[in-house]
Design a protein around this motif. Structure first.
Motif, PDB file in Angstrom:
ATOM      1  N   LEU A  88       0.832  -1.206   0.000  1.00 39.31           N
ATOM      2  CA  LEU A  88       0.000   0.000   0.000  1.00 39.31           C
ATOM      3  C   LEU A  88       0.865   1.254   0.000  1.00 39.31           C
ATOM      4  CD1 LEU A  88      -2.747   1.371   0.189  1.00 39.31           C
ATOM      5  CD2 LEU A  88      -2.668   1.051   2.674  1.00 39.31           C
ATOM      6  N   ILE A  89       1.928   1.247   0.794  1.00 43.01           N
ATOM      7  CA  ILE A  89       2.832   2.397   0.820  1.00 43.01           C
ATOM      8  C   ILE A  89       3.502   2.576  -0.536  1.00 43.01           C
ATOM      9  CG2 ILE A  89       4.945   3.314   1.849  1.00 43.01           C
ATOM     10  CD1 ILE A  89       4.152   1.974   4.449  1.00 43.01           C
ATOM     11  N   GLY A  90       3.924   1.458  -1.140  1.00 41.63           N
ATOM     12  CA  GLY A  90       4.557   1.538  -2.448  1.00 41.63           C
ATOM     13  C   GLY A  90       3.625   2.094  -3.510  1.00 41.63           C
ATOM     14  N   VAL A  91       2.373   1.630  -3.512  1.00 38.37           N
ATOM     15  CA  VAL A  91       1.395   2.138  -4.478  1.00 38.37           C
ATOM     16  C   VAL A  91       1.115   3.612  -4.223  1.00 38.37           C
ATOM     17  CG1 VAL A  91      -1.000   1.955  -5.243  1.00 38.37           C
ATOM     18  CG2 VAL A  91       0.349  -0.111  -4.887  1.00 38.37           C
ATOM     19  N   ALA A  92       1.039   3.999  -2.954  1.00 32.94           N
ATOM     20  CA  ALA A  92       0.786   5.398  -2.617  1.00 32.94           C
ATOM     21  C   ALA A  92       1.917   6.294  -3.114  1.00 32.94           C
ATOM     22  CB  ALA A  92       0.611   5.545  -1.107  1.00 32.94           C
ATOM     23  N   VAL A  93       3.161   5.825  -2.983  1.00 33.30           N
ATOM     24  CA  VAL A  93       4.298   6.605  -3.473  1.00 33.30           C
ATOM     25  C   VAL A  93       4.242   6.744  -4.993  1.00 33.30           C
ATOM     26  CG1 VAL A  93       6.809   6.610  -3.716  1.00 33.30           C
ATOM     27  CG2 VAL A  93       5.779   6.022  -1.518  1.00 33.30           C
ATOM     28  N   CYS A  94       3.968   5.631  -5.677  1.00 32.21           N
ATOM     29  CA  CYS A  94       3.859   5.677  -7.140  1.00 32.21           C
ATOM     30  C   CYS A  94       2.727   6.608  -7.579  1.00 32.21           C
ATOM     31  CB  CYS A  94       3.633   4.271  -7.692  1.00 32.21           C
ATOM     32  SG  CYS A  94       5.003   3.129  -7.434  1.00 32.21           S
ATOM     33  N   ALA A  95       1.595   6.510  -6.898  1.00 35.74           N
ATOM     34  CA  ALA A  95       0.449   7.363  -7.239  1.00 35.74           C
ATOM     35  C   ALA A  95       0.761   8.830  -6.969  1.00 35.74           C
ATOM     36  CB  ALA A  95      -0.773   6.918  -6.438  1.00 35.74           C
TER      37      ALA A  95
END
Length: 250
Positions: free
Chosen positions: A116-123
């Protein structure tokens, strides 16, 4: 003659007499040790020694690794069908859904939180730039970093494939003193280096020409398929090293 003094009379103990006495029965040394040892053995048998979780278990197992690709796949599909904003919300929603599923199934939450943190950073990066291709930029940089790490490990003769393999299986580092195993892991690490290099070359080119949709497709196709090839090569190399005769033997 004077009054005579009667000699002291020894009174035998009365059965059931609860009166306190100063005489403490002597317990032979070591009389309670067998009982304590039995209790300790029972406690030890009832509570086996806790083993250190392996790297794969810390990642949430196979399901945790697979779940980590779901938000990326959702982003690719939604971005192709609609636009950037809906794709970002869909990817974050998919990551949250994965976390909820793991909570309901009482699985480890840490891998889902990391995803979730990784997706949030990418987003966040893609939203700030307004370009869909930037959603894949962190993954592209990660592949470049891993490829460089593999290359450096080859130079210092500490192949990263061996470190990760034995870390996943919870083994030690004795393999470094085995020339056959070291050679096998050198070959396997070289294969992983080629995989990461291929990702950087292909996806880097698609990033530069701003082909976001094809970049997403390449991200998926060059993900687990190439990882499977590299993992198979690692397994075959390790089996070859273990099956090879020891030096000096027929």
């Amino acid at each position: 003659m004077g009054d005579s003094v009667d000699p002291p009379t020894v009174v035998p103990p009365v059965v059931g007499d609860d009166r306190p006495t100063e005489r403490v029965p002597r317990v032979p040394e070591g009389a309670r040790e067998p009982e304590a040892s039995a209790d300790a053995a029972e406690e030890t048998s009832g509570r086996p020694a806790r083993e250190m979780p392996t790297m794969l278990e810390q990642m949430g197992g196979v399901s945790g690794v697979v779940y980590s690709t779901v938000p990326v796949a959702v982003f690719v599909v939604v971005n192709i069908l609609t636009s950037l904003k809906p794709a970002l919300f869909a990817a974050i929603g998919a990551a949250v859904l994965v976390a909820v599923i793991r909570i309901v199934r009482r699985e480890k939450l840490q891998p889902a939180v990391s995803a979730l943190i990784g997706v949030a950073v990418c987003a966040f990066i893609a939203n700030r730039s307004g370009e869909a291709r930037d959603f894949y930029l962190p993954g592209l940089l990660l592949s470049a970093g891993l490829g460089l790490a593999c290359l450096v490990s080859l130079v210092v003769r500490r192949p990263l494939a061996g470190v990760i393999w034995h870390g996943i299986n919870g083994d030690g580092h004795s393999w470094r003193s085995d020339r056959r195993m070291l050679r096998a892991y050198m070959l396997a690490t070289g294969l992983w280096t080629l995989v990461f290099a291929a990702r950087v070359v292909v996806q880097g080119w698609l990033y530069n020409v701003d082909e976001a949709n094809w970049l997403g497709v390449a991200r998926l196709l060059m993900g687990y398929p190439l990882m499977g090839v590299a993992l198979l090569g690692t397994i075959l190399a390790v089996r070859w090293a273990k099956a090879a005769p020891a030096p000096g033997r027929a």
